[in-house]
Design a protein around this motif. Sequence first.
Motif, PDB file in Angstrom:
ATOM      1  N   GLU A 193      40.226  38.014  37.260  1.00  0.00           N
ATOM      2  CA  GLU A 193      40.070  38.696  36.012  1.00  0.00           C
ATOM      3  C   GLU A 193      38.767  38.658  35.612  1.00  0.00           C
ATOM      4  OE1 GLU A 193      43.133  38.064  32.975  1.00  0.00           O
ATOM      5  OE2 GLU A 193      44.643  39.034  34.101  1.00  0.00           O
TER       6      GLU A 193
ATOM      7  N   LYS B  39      41.608  45.005  35.565  1.00  0.00           N
ATOM      8  CA  LYS B  39      41.715  43.448  35.185  1.00  0.00           C
ATOM      9  C   LYS B  39      40.017  43.292  34.995  1.00  0.00           C
ATOM     10  CE  LYS B  39      45.482  42.524  36.042  1.00  0.00           C
ATOM     11  NZ  LYS B  39      46.598  41.932  35.230  1.00  0.00           N
TER      12      LYS B  39
ATOM     13  N   LYS C 191      34.329  45.001  45.606  1.00  0.00           N
ATOM     14  CA  LYS C 191      34.864  43.854  45.991  1.00  0.00           C
ATOM     15  C   LYS C 191      36.467  43.716  46.052  1.00  0.00           C
ATOM     16  CE  LYS C 191      31.631  41.304  47.910  1.00  0.00           C
ATOM     17  NZ  LYS C 191      31.607  40.738  49.234  1.00  0.00           N
ATOM     18  N   GLY C 192      37.208  44.587  45.394  1.00  0.00           N
ATOM     19  CA  GLY C 192      38.583  44.664  45.533  1.00  0.00           C
ATOM     20  C   GLY C 192      39.061  44.267  43.922  1.00  0.00           C
ATOM     21  N   VAL C 193      38.470  44.050  42.947  1.00  0.00           N
ATOM     22  CA  VAL C 193      38.825  43.601  41.841  1.00  0.00           C
ATOM     23  C   VAL C 193      39.681  44.822  41.139  1.00  0.00           C
ATOM     24  CG1 VAL C 193      38.556  42.743  39.469  1.00  0.00           C
ATOM     25  CG2 VAL C 193      37.281  41.723  41.342  1.00  0.00           C
ATOM     26  N   SER C 194      40.784  44.720  40.620  1.00  0.00           N
ATOM     27  CA  SER C 194      41.394  46.049  39.988  1.00  0.00           C
ATOM     28  C   SER C 194      40.720  46.408  38.682  1.00  0.00           C
ATOM     29  CB  SER C 194      42.824  45.534  39.803  1.00  0.00           C
ATOM     30  OG  SER C 194      43.433  46.655  38.991  1.00  0.00           O
ATOM     31  N   LYS C 195      40.610  47.772  38.460  1.00  0.00           N
ATOM     32  CA  LYS C 195      39.851  48.401  37.188  1.00  0.00           C
ATOM     33  C   LYS C 195      40.390  47.703  36.047  1.00  0.00           C
ATOM     34  CE  LYS C 195      37.450  52.310  39.010  1.00  0.00           C
ATOM     35  NZ  LYS C 195      37.347  53.857  39.008  1.00  0.00           N
TER      36      LYS C 195
ATOM     37  N   LYS D 109      44.897  31.754  37.541  1.00  0.00           N
ATOM     38  CA  LYS D 109      43.811  32.885  38.320  1.00  0.00           C
ATOM     39  C   LYS D 109      42.440  32.478  38.112  1.00  0.00           C
ATOM     40  CE  LYS D 109      46.641  37.123  37.189  1.00  0.00           C
ATOM     41  NZ  LYS D 109      46.609  38.525  36.704  1.00  0.00           N
TER      42      LYS D 109
ATOM     43  N   ASP E 134      40.406  35.529  46.773  1.00  0.00           N
ATOM     44  CA  ASP E 134      41.467  36.777  46.708  1.00  0.00           C
ATOM     45  C   ASP E 134      40.939  37.616  45.442  1.00  0.00           C
ATOM     46  OD1 ASP E 134      43.443  38.750  46.780  1.00  0.00           O
ATOM     47  OD2 ASP E 134      45.034  37.318  46.501  1.00  0.00           O
ATOM     48  N   PHE E 135      40.082  38.602  45.433  1.00  0.00           N
ATOM     49  CA  PHE E 135      39.736  39.243  44.477  1.00  0.00           C
ATOM     50  C   PHE E 135      40.850  40.184  43.753  1.00  0.00           C
ATOM     51  CE2 PHE E 135      35.835  38.395  46.968  1.00  0.00           C
ATOM     52  CZ  PHE E 135      34.681  37.982  45.799  1.00  0.00           C
ATOM     53  N   SER E 136      41.707  40.393  44.415  1.00  0.00           N
ATOM     54  CA  SER E 136      43.021  41.087  43.914  1.00  0.00           C
ATOM     55  C   SER E 136      43.567  40.422  42.714  1.00  0.00           C
ATOM     56  CB  SER E 136      44.027  41.655  44.859  1.00  0.00           C
ATOM     57  OG  SER E 136      44.884  40.282  45.407  1.00  0.00           O
ATOM     58  N   SER E 137      43.379  38.918  42.656  1.00  0.00           N
ATOM     59  CA  SER E 137      44.108  38.170  41.509  1.00  0.00           C
ATOM     60  C   SER E 137      43.077  37.554  40.679  1.00  0.00           C
ATOM     61  CB  SER E 137      44.653  36.967  42.330  1.00  0.00           C
ATOM     62  OG  SER E 137      43.606  36.125  42.950  1.00  0.00           O
TER      63      SER E 137
END
Length: 371
Positions: A337, A363, A357-361, A238, A332-335
């Motif tokens: 950490e 993470k 930006k799309g980073v999951s909380k 990642k 890909d900000f969803s991946s």
Amino acid sequence: MTLIYTLLVICGFILLLCGFIVLTGKMLGQSGEIDVSVNQNKEFKVKRGLKLLEVLADNNIYLPAACGGKGNCGRCKIKVISGGGYMTSLEKLYLNDKEQVEGYRLACQIKTRENISVSLPESMLLAHSFNAELVKIDNPAFRIKTLHFKLKNGEKLDFKAGQYVQITRKLPWENVIRAYSFSSSPDMKEGFSLDVQLIEGGLMSSYLHNLEVGSELEFCGPFGDMCVDASKAKEENKTLILVAGGVGLAPMRSIISCLMNNGFKGKLVLLQGVRSRKNLYCEDEYRNLMKKHSEFEYIPVLAEPSLEDGWVGKTGLVTEVLTEWLNSNKIDFSSVETFLCGPSAMMEAASNLLVDKGVSKDKIYSDPFSF
């Protein structure tokens, strides 16, 4: 005769007053002992009127308290089965409605005024107390010392990169608890290092800065959820973003060393924000690392550089530079950490930017500290 009579009256009044104080203390639950039960299999008696956090520590049950037991980190969360008294306003801030209904409390806010039964997850029982000797002192930056410790009695320490240890300094008027991140890699089992910034009026930092080689300290831990599993990170490949403010670089040093030692091949970005050049440390180390590893990016940021600094790098707030980086890198900000450590305002601002930006909380990892 009159004098003797007067003295007897005064003595009688004092005795009456003492009796009233003792009686009032008992009525208010401030004297005597109460029973504490943990997971229904460990019980002990303690004095009334003490903080449950300290009571548990005295009985070898160590809970995380990154804020020093002040109630503003929410880490010492436990489930109260019975007892515990009323919930404080601080607890209501850090516990959501569901947690409050289910009986969760903060151990640092509970006073031992009545018999109490609590439930702790087994993971919270893994922390332990250990002793270590100070064997080396480095001065990497202004008002920052790196203290190198070696464990006593041949002990070995297992911790994850990014975790922290707690130190308690017992003063006549209070027990001062402070948390310090490991700055060394967990691959070094026989010892560890801590980066300690001297804080004006800091009861713990001033104490640690005055230690000499050969001093021995008692620690408890490890604690913290802001940690990296090196083998898992290597497999998942990642992008990891590390944002450090000041001495918040300490856990990032541990994370970077651990990842590099274990063959991490993914994208690794470190943004380090400090006030001026004299506060910057590990600069040469990370600039050299950037030359050796093409996927490692190091971005130091000075908030208030002086002319004497001769600085040609990034300036301003580290969160401003983080915004620039996020906007200029198409990933890909969803991946992604992220790991944040530094002043609370910085961590909150950085967290908001990352979420936008799309980073999951879940993470975004951080540990709040109190100095």
